[in-house]
Structures are given as structure tokens and as C-alpha cells.
Design a protein around this motif. Structure first.
Motif, PDB file in Angstrom:
ATOM      1  N   GLU A 191     -33.207 -88.929  61.092  1.00 46.62           N
ATOM      2  CA  GLU A 191     -33.528 -90.271  61.313  1.00 46.62           C
ATOM      3  C   GLU A 191     -32.354 -91.010  62.325  1.00 46.62           C
ATOM      4  O   GLU A 191     -31.319 -90.831  62.083  1.00 46.62           O
ATOM      5  N   HIS A 192     -32.900 -91.733  62.955  1.00 46.48           N
ATOM      6  CA  HIS A 192     -31.974 -92.509  63.963  1.00 46.48           C
ATOM      7  C   HIS A 192     -31.663 -93.717  63.213  1.00 46.48           C
ATOM      8  O   HIS A 192     -32.325 -94.553  62.355  1.00 46.48           O
ATOM      9  N   ASN A 193     -30.315 -94.350  63.495  1.00 46.62           N
ATOM     10  CA  ASN A 193     -29.841 -95.562  62.942  1.00 46.62           C
ATOM     11  C   ASN A 193     -30.320 -96.793  63.764  1.00 46.62           C
ATOM     12  O   ASN A 193     -30.700 -97.627  62.997  1.00 46.62           O
ATOM     13  N   LEU A 198     -23.934 -90.311  69.916  1.00 45.58           N
ATOM     14  CA  LEU A 198     -24.700 -89.054  69.870  1.00 45.58           C
ATOM     15  C   LEU A 198     -26.178 -89.590  69.844  1.00 45.58           C
ATOM     16  O   LEU A 198     -26.623 -90.255  68.797  1.00 45.58           O
ATOM     17  N   CYS A 199     -27.068 -89.339  71.022  1.00 49.14           N
ATOM     18  CA  CYS A 199     -28.356 -89.944  71.127  1.00 49.14           C
ATOM     19  C   CYS A 199     -29.491 -88.894  71.096  1.00 49.14           C
ATOM     20  O   CYS A 199     -29.157 -87.597  71.634  1.00 49.14           O
ATOM     21  N   ARG A 200     -30.662 -89.477  71.183  1.00 49.11           N
ATOM     22  CA  ARG A 200     -31.775 -88.490  71.248  1.00 49.11           C
ATOM     23  C   ARG A 200     -32.771 -89.320  72.114  1.00 49.11           C
ATOM     24  O   ARG A 200     -33.174 -90.421  71.957  1.00 49.11           O
ATOM     25  N   VAL A 201     -33.468 -88.627  72.930  1.00 43.00           N
ATOM     26  CA  VAL A 201     -34.688 -89.306  73.718  1.00 43.00           C
ATOM     27  C   VAL A 201     -35.656 -87.965  73.975  1.00 43.00           C
ATOM     28  O   VAL A 201     -35.376 -86.792  74.111  1.00 43.00           O
ATOM     29  N   GLU A 261     -32.439 -93.248  71.028  1.00 42.99           N
ATOM     30  CA  GLU A 261     -32.114 -93.345  69.600  1.00 42.99           C
ATOM     31  C   GLU A 261     -30.932 -92.943  69.016  1.00 42.99           C
ATOM     32  O   GLU A 261     -30.388 -91.730  69.475  1.00 42.99           O
ATOM     33  N   ILE A 262     -30.146 -93.549  68.513  1.00 45.93           N
ATOM     34  CA  ILE A 262     -28.838 -93.526  68.094  1.00 45.93           C
ATOM     35  C   ILE A 262     -28.679 -92.892  66.799  1.00 45.93           C
ATOM     36  O   ILE A 262     -29.086 -93.410  65.787  1.00 45.93           O
ATOM     37  N   LEU A 307     -34.458 -84.144  73.940  1.00 51.27           N
ATOM     38  CA  LEU A 307     -33.067 -84.167  74.433  1.00 51.27           C
ATOM     39  C   LEU A 307     -32.030 -84.773  73.647  1.00 51.27           C
ATOM     40  O   LEU A 307     -32.124 -85.976  73.592  1.00 51.27           O
ATOM     41  N   ILE A 308     -31.107 -84.254  72.984  1.00 51.32           N
ATOM     42  CA  ILE A 308     -29.961 -84.861  72.445  1.00 51.32           C
ATOM     43  C   ILE A 308     -28.689 -84.430  73.070  1.00 51.32           C
ATOM     44  O   ILE A 308     -28.274 -83.596  73.546  1.00 51.32           O
TER      45      ILE A 308
END
Length: 171
Positions: A82-84, A130-133, A116-117, A159-160
């Protein structure tokens, strides 16, 4: 006749002409040798530069493959997390200053993309998130045509990677 030739040679020798001629010949041979050595040296330098360029290309290619494999592993680990919160990209750093196996670069993201952080304060000086897209190379419209324009790897859905926190703003 032989006496006259010997006398002429003695006169030339006494006046220094033979020494000057011999010295000029020796200097000429040294100049030619020096030219040939420098030409050979410049060819070696050119060959070394060519080999260095080929090595650097292979090294970059190997690092790129390693980074892709590392990203796949990150996606497997963090893909379901889950993203913050969400942040929007305001600037993309120059790739010469911002690259590496964890970096989200201009090949993967663009200004305006929402990330998404997953984790805050990672990396050196805790200056990155650390991110996700989603891989926009996989986004398709209703007809099935690819509409995204980033990474074109169909195996990667997410992509992370790291992105500098100072280039992200609240959404």
C-alpha cells in the motif's frame, strides 16, 4: 689520379664538410625515426580510445540489464504494498547527475506524473522517496493500442525506484 682524389678528400675533411654531411645524415635519420615513432604512438592512442569507448558501451549495457533485473525484483517485493501518499513530479534531474539502478529517470517518468510513495527518506542523506508508478508503455486504450510512451517493456507493469524528494509536490 688517386693522389688528387685523396688530396681533395683531405681538403674536404680538414674544412669540416664531411663532418657536417655525416651529422646532417644522422639528424635526418633521427627526424624520420621520431616521426615514425610519433605516428605509431598516435595510432596506439587512437586504438586505446576506441577500445575504451567500446568497453564503456558494453559496461553501460550490462549495468542497464542489471538495473532492469533489479527493478523486476523490486516490483515483485513492493508491487502489492500500500502506498502512503501521492506526489507529483515537478522536475526531472539531468541524467548525468541522476542515474543508477534505483533511479527513476526521464526514460521512466515525465514531469507531471503522479508517483505513489511507498517509503519516505531513503538513500543517501534520506533525500529520496521510494516510489511506484505504472509503466505507461503498458497502458492501452479500449481498442488495445498502446497509448503510453515511457518504458516499452511489456513484462513490467509497475516501475519502482528512488526519486529526489525535493522534486516532488503534494497532489
Amino acid at each position: 689520379m688517386l693522389r688528387s682524389i685523396a688530396a681533395r678528400i683531405r681538403v674536404l675533411h680538414d674544412s669540416g664538410v664531411t663532418a657536417i654531411t655525416a651529422g646532417t645524415c644522422i639528424l635526418g635519420f633521427l627526424a624520420i625515426d621520431s616521426y615514425l615513432v610519433s605516428k605509431k604512438s598516435s595510432q596506439r592512442v587512437d586504438e586505446i580510445h576506441r577500445l575504451e569507448a567500446a568497453y564503456n558501451i558494453k559496461k553501460e549495457e550490462q549495468e542497464r540489464r542489471y538495473a532492469e533485473e533489479y527493478r523486476r525484483k523490486l516490483t515483485w517485493i513492493y508491487g502489492g504494498m500500500e502506498h502512503n501518499f501521492l506526489r507529483k513530479i515537478t522536475y526531472i534531474p539531468h541524467e548525468g547527475k541522476w542515474d543508477g539502478k534505483l533511479a527513476l529517470t526521464k526514460r521512466e517518468v515525465q514531469v507531471g506524473d503522479v508517483l505513489e510513495i511507498l517509503e519516505e527518506g531513503v538513500g543517501p542523506d534520506k533525500a529520496y522517496h521510494l516510489c511506484r508508478v505504472q509503466n505507461k508503455g503498458n497502458i492501452r486504450d479500449i481498442s488495445g493500442v498502446v497509448t503510453g510512451g515511457h518504458v516499452g517493456d511489456p513484462d513490467v507493469e509497475l516501475l519502482i525506484g528512488w526519486y529526489p524528494a525535493r522534486y516532488l509536490e503534494n497532489t
